[in-house]
Design a protein around this motif. Structure first.
Motif, PDB file in Angstrom:
ATOM      1  N   LEU A 180       0.832  -1.200   0.000  1.00 49.37           N
ATOM      2  CA  LEU A 180       0.000   0.000   0.000  1.00 49.37           C
ATOM      3  C   LEU A 180       0.869   1.254   0.000  1.00 49.37           C
ATOM      4  CD1 LEU A 180      -2.855   1.201   0.114  1.00 49.37           C
ATOM      5  CD2 LEU A 180      -2.701   1.091   2.598  1.00 49.37           C
ATOM      6  N   ALA A 181       1.898   1.269   0.841  1.00 48.70           N
ATOM      7  CA  ALA A 181       2.790   2.430   0.928  1.00 48.70           C
ATOM      8  C   ALA A 181       3.486   2.681  -0.407  1.00 48.70           C
ATOM      9  CB  ALA A 181       3.813   2.222   2.035  1.00 48.70           C
ATOM     10  N   LYS A 182       3.908   1.603  -1.073  1.00 51.00           N
ATOM     11  CA  LYS A 182       4.563   1.735  -2.372  1.00 51.00           C
ATOM     12  C   LYS A 182       3.609   2.350  -3.396  1.00 51.00           C
ATOM     13  CE  LYS A 182       6.999  -1.817  -3.264  1.00 51.00           C
ATOM     14  NZ  LYS A 182       7.314  -3.197  -3.631  1.00 51.00           N
ATOM     15  N   THR A 183       2.348   1.943  -3.360  1.00 48.99           N
ATOM     16  CA  THR A 183       1.338   2.489  -4.268  1.00 48.99           C
ATOM     17  C   THR A 183       1.159   3.983  -4.033  1.00 48.99           C
ATOM     18  OG1 THR A 183       0.157   0.383  -4.308  1.00 48.99           O
ATOM     19  CG2 THR A 183      -1.088   2.308  -4.970  1.00 48.99           C
ATOM     20  N   LEU A 184       1.243   4.397  -2.769  1.00 49.06           N
ATOM     21  CA  LEU A 184       1.030   5.804  -2.403  1.00 49.06           C
ATOM     22  C   LEU A 184       2.299   6.644  -2.520  1.00 49.06           C
ATOM     23  CD1 LEU A 184      -1.102   5.237   0.811  1.00 49.06           C
ATOM     24  CD2 LEU A 184      -1.915   5.768  -1.482  1.00 49.06           C
ATOM     25  N   GLY A 185       3.448   5.993  -2.675  1.00 46.76           N
ATOM     26  CA  GLY A 185       4.705   6.726  -2.698  1.00 46.76           C
ATOM     27  C   GLY A 185       5.098   7.215  -1.321  1.00 46.76           C
ATOM     28  N   LYS A 186       4.684   6.490  -0.292  1.00 52.61           N
ATOM     29  CA  LYS A 186       4.962   6.853   1.104  1.00 52.61           C
ATOM     30  C   LYS A 186       5.672   5.694   1.793  1.00 52.61           C
ATOM     31  CE  LYS A 186       2.076  10.541   1.236  1.00 52.61           C
ATOM     32  NZ  LYS A 186       2.681  11.839   1.158  1.00 52.61           N
ATOM     33  N   GLN A 187       5.946   5.874   3.081  1.00 52.95           N
ATOM     34  CA  GLN A 187       6.507   4.806   3.902  1.00 52.95           C
ATOM     35  C   GLN A 187       5.689   4.686   5.174  1.00 52.95           C
ATOM     36  OE1 GLN A 187      10.565   5.978   4.493  1.00 52.95           O
ATOM     37  NE2 GLN A 187      11.237   4.886   2.672  1.00 52.95           N
ATOM     38  N   ASN A 188       5.624   3.492   5.717  1.00 50.90           N
ATOM     39  CA  ASN A 188       4.953   3.224   6.997  1.00 50.90           C
ATOM     40  C   ASN A 188       3.500   3.690   7.029  1.00 50.90           C
ATOM     41  OD1 ASN A 188       7.299   2.089   8.044  1.00 50.90           O
ATOM     42  ND2 ASN A 188       8.046   4.060   8.748  1.00 50.90           N
ATOM     43  N   ILE A 189       2.736   3.344   6.024  1.00 51.62           N
ATOM     44  CA  ILE A 189       1.310   3.651   5.993  1.00 51.62           C
ATOM     45  C   ILE A 189       0.569   2.362   6.327  1.00 51.62           C
ATOM     46  CG2 ILE A 189      -0.635   4.288   4.507  1.00 51.62           C
ATOM     47  CD1 ILE A 189       1.162   6.627   4.944  1.00 51.62           C
ATOM     48  N   SER A 190      -0.317   2.420   7.336  1.00 51.95           N
ATOM     49  CA  SER A 190      -1.032   1.189   7.678  1.00 51.95           C
ATOM     50  C   SER A 190      -2.513   1.238   7.350  1.00 51.95           C
ATOM     51  CB  SER A 190      -0.827   0.833   9.149  1.00 51.95           C
ATOM     52  OG  SER A 190      -1.232   1.875   9.977  1.00 51.95           O
ATOM     53  N   VAL A 191      -3.136   2.394   7.384  1.00 50.50           N
ATOM     54  CA  VAL A 191      -4.563   2.515   7.070  1.00 50.50           C
ATOM     55  C   VAL A 191      -4.758   3.836   6.324  1.00 50.50           C
ATOM     56  CG1 VAL A 191      -6.900   2.655   8.018  1.00 50.50           C
ATOM     57  CG2 VAL A 191      -5.197   1.277   9.180  1.00 50.50           C
ATOM     58  N   VAL A 192      -5.592   3.810   5.272  1.00 48.53           N
ATOM     59  CA  VAL A 192      -5.849   5.044   4.532  1.00 48.53           C
ATOM     60  C   VAL A 192      -7.338   5.224   4.278  1.00 48.53           C
ATOM     61  CG1 VAL A 192      -3.625   5.081   3.348  1.00 48.53           C
ATOM     62  CG2 VAL A 192      -5.563   4.008   2.241  1.00 48.53           C
ATOM     63  N   GLY A 193      -7.722   6.480   4.142  1.00 49.92           N
ATOM     64  CA  GLY A 193      -9.063   6.841   3.713  1.00 49.92           C
ATOM     65  C   GLY A 193      -8.933   7.606   2.408  1.00 49.92           C
ATOM     66  N   ILE A 194      -9.956   7.521   1.566  1.00 51.40           N
ATOM     67  CA  ILE A 194      -9.930   8.205   0.278  1.00 51.40           C
ATOM     68  C   ILE A 194     -11.018   9.267   0.284  1.00 51.40           C
ATOM     69  CG2 ILE A 194     -10.238   7.894  -2.206  1.00 51.40           C
ATOM     70  CD1 ILE A 194      -8.958   5.133  -1.828  1.00 51.40           C
ATOM     71  N   THR A 195     -10.677  10.473  -0.167  1.00 45.84           N
ATOM     72  CA  THR A 195     -11.627  11.577  -0.099  1.00 45.84           C
ATOM     73  C   THR A 195     -12.302  11.896  -1.426  1.00 45.84           C
ATOM     74  OG1 THR A 195      -9.876  13.216  -0.466  1.00 45.84           O
ATOM     75  CG2 THR A 195     -10.411  12.665   1.825  1.00 45.84           C
ATOM     76  N   ASP A 196     -11.808  11.374  -2.545  1.00 41.57           N
ATOM     77  CA  ASP A 196     -12.423  11.645  -3.842  1.00 41.57           C
ATOM     78  C   ASP A 196     -13.627  10.723  -4.053  1.00 41.57           C
ATOM     79  OD1 ASP A 196     -12.740  11.025  -6.867  1.00 41.57           O
ATOM     80  OD2 ASP A 196     -11.602  12.906  -6.814  1.00 41.57           O
ATOM     81  N   GLU A 197     -14.812  11.315  -4.194  1.00 43.05           N
ATOM     82  CA  GLU A 197     -16.043  10.513  -4.248  1.00 43.05           C
ATOM     83  C   GLU A 197     -16.133   9.648  -5.497  1.00 43.05           C
ATOM     84  OE1 GLU A 197     -19.606  12.562  -3.200  1.00 43.05           O
ATOM     85  OE2 GLU A 197     -18.798  13.182  -1.260  1.00 43.05           O
ATOM     86  N   ASN A 198     -15.558  10.083  -6.624  1.00 39.35           N
ATOM     87  CA  ASN A 198     -15.576   9.263  -7.836  1.00 39.35           C
ATOM     88  C   ASN A 198     -14.706   8.019  -7.669  1.00 39.35           C
ATOM     89  OD1 ASN A 198     -17.300  10.975  -9.339  1.00 39.35           O
ATOM     90  ND2 ASN A 198     -15.569  12.327  -9.783  1.00 39.35           N
ATOM     91  N   ILE A 199     -13.556   8.180  -7.047  1.00 40.90           N
ATOM     92  CA  ILE A 199     -12.673   7.037  -6.806  1.00 40.90           C
ATOM     93  C   ILE A 199     -13.311   6.096  -5.793  1.00 40.90           C
ATOM     94  CG2 ILE A 199     -10.422   6.355  -5.872  1.00 40.90           C
ATOM     95  CD1 ILE A 199      -9.293   8.946  -7.140  1.00 40.90           C
ATOM     96  N   ILE A 200     -13.935   6.648  -4.763  1.00 40.23           N
ATOM     97  CA  ILE A 200     -14.632   5.825  -3.766  1.00 40.23           C
ATOM     98  C   ILE A 200     -15.713   4.995  -4.449  1.00 40.23           C
ATOM     99  CG2 ILE A 200     -16.188   5.881  -1.773  1.00 40.23           C
ATOM    100  CD1 ILE A 200     -14.645   8.456  -0.895  1.00 40.23           C
ATOM    101  N   GLU A 201     -16.469   5.619  -5.329  1.00 37.06           N
ATOM    102  CA  GLU A 201     -17.523   4.913  -6.064  1.00 37.06           C
ATOM    103  C   GLU A 201     -16.934   3.761  -6.871  1.00 37.06           C
ATOM    104  OE1 GLU A 201     -20.672   6.419  -9.258  1.00 37.06           O
ATOM    105  OE2 GLU A 201     -20.606   7.668  -7.425  1.00 37.06           O
ATOM    106  N   GLY A 202     -15.822   3.997  -7.532  1.00 36.89           N
ATOM    107  CA  GLY A 202     -15.154   2.941  -8.300  1.00 36.89           C
ATOM    108  C   GLY A 202     -14.706   1.794  -7.413  1.00 36.89           C
TER     109      GLY A 202
END
Length: 108
Positions: free
Chosen positions: A80-102
């Protein structure tokens, strides 16, 4: 059947990558709690399989209280962290409603 789940999760990670590029990701304890409690209509939380049990239970409890859908992924935190381009990410929320719908259509 297992291959179908794998494709679904790859799609979810792709959507998550789009959200990251659009800067539509929420992470961190305070950020996630504010996100879960926010008045945004559509929400989704993604939880990797190797997230610590305390963190996972805390997030799931808040999601259930505020009726926020969450997805437990078969991917690891590092995937998940690699997908986000971050390090040490354990839980994420998404704020874009179109992406959430997908994402939500992908799991149905």
């Amino acid at each position: 059947m297992g291959n179908e789940n794998s494709l679904r999760e790859q799609k979810i990670l792709s959507y998550t990558g789009f959200a990251a590029k659009a800067n539509k990701i929420v992470y961190g304890k305070r950020g996630l709690r504010n996100y879960i409690r926010s008045f945004q209509r559509k929400k989704v939380i993604l939880i990797p399989k190797d997230t610590g049990s305390r963190v996972k239970l805390d997030v799931i409890k808040h999601c259930q209280i505020f009726d926020v859908p969450y997805i437990e992924l078969n991917y690891t935190k590092s995937d998940l962290a690699k997908t986000l381009g971050k390090q040490n990410i354990s839980v994420v929320g998404i704020t874009d409603e179109n992406i959430i719908e997908g994402i939500l259509k992908t799991i149905q």
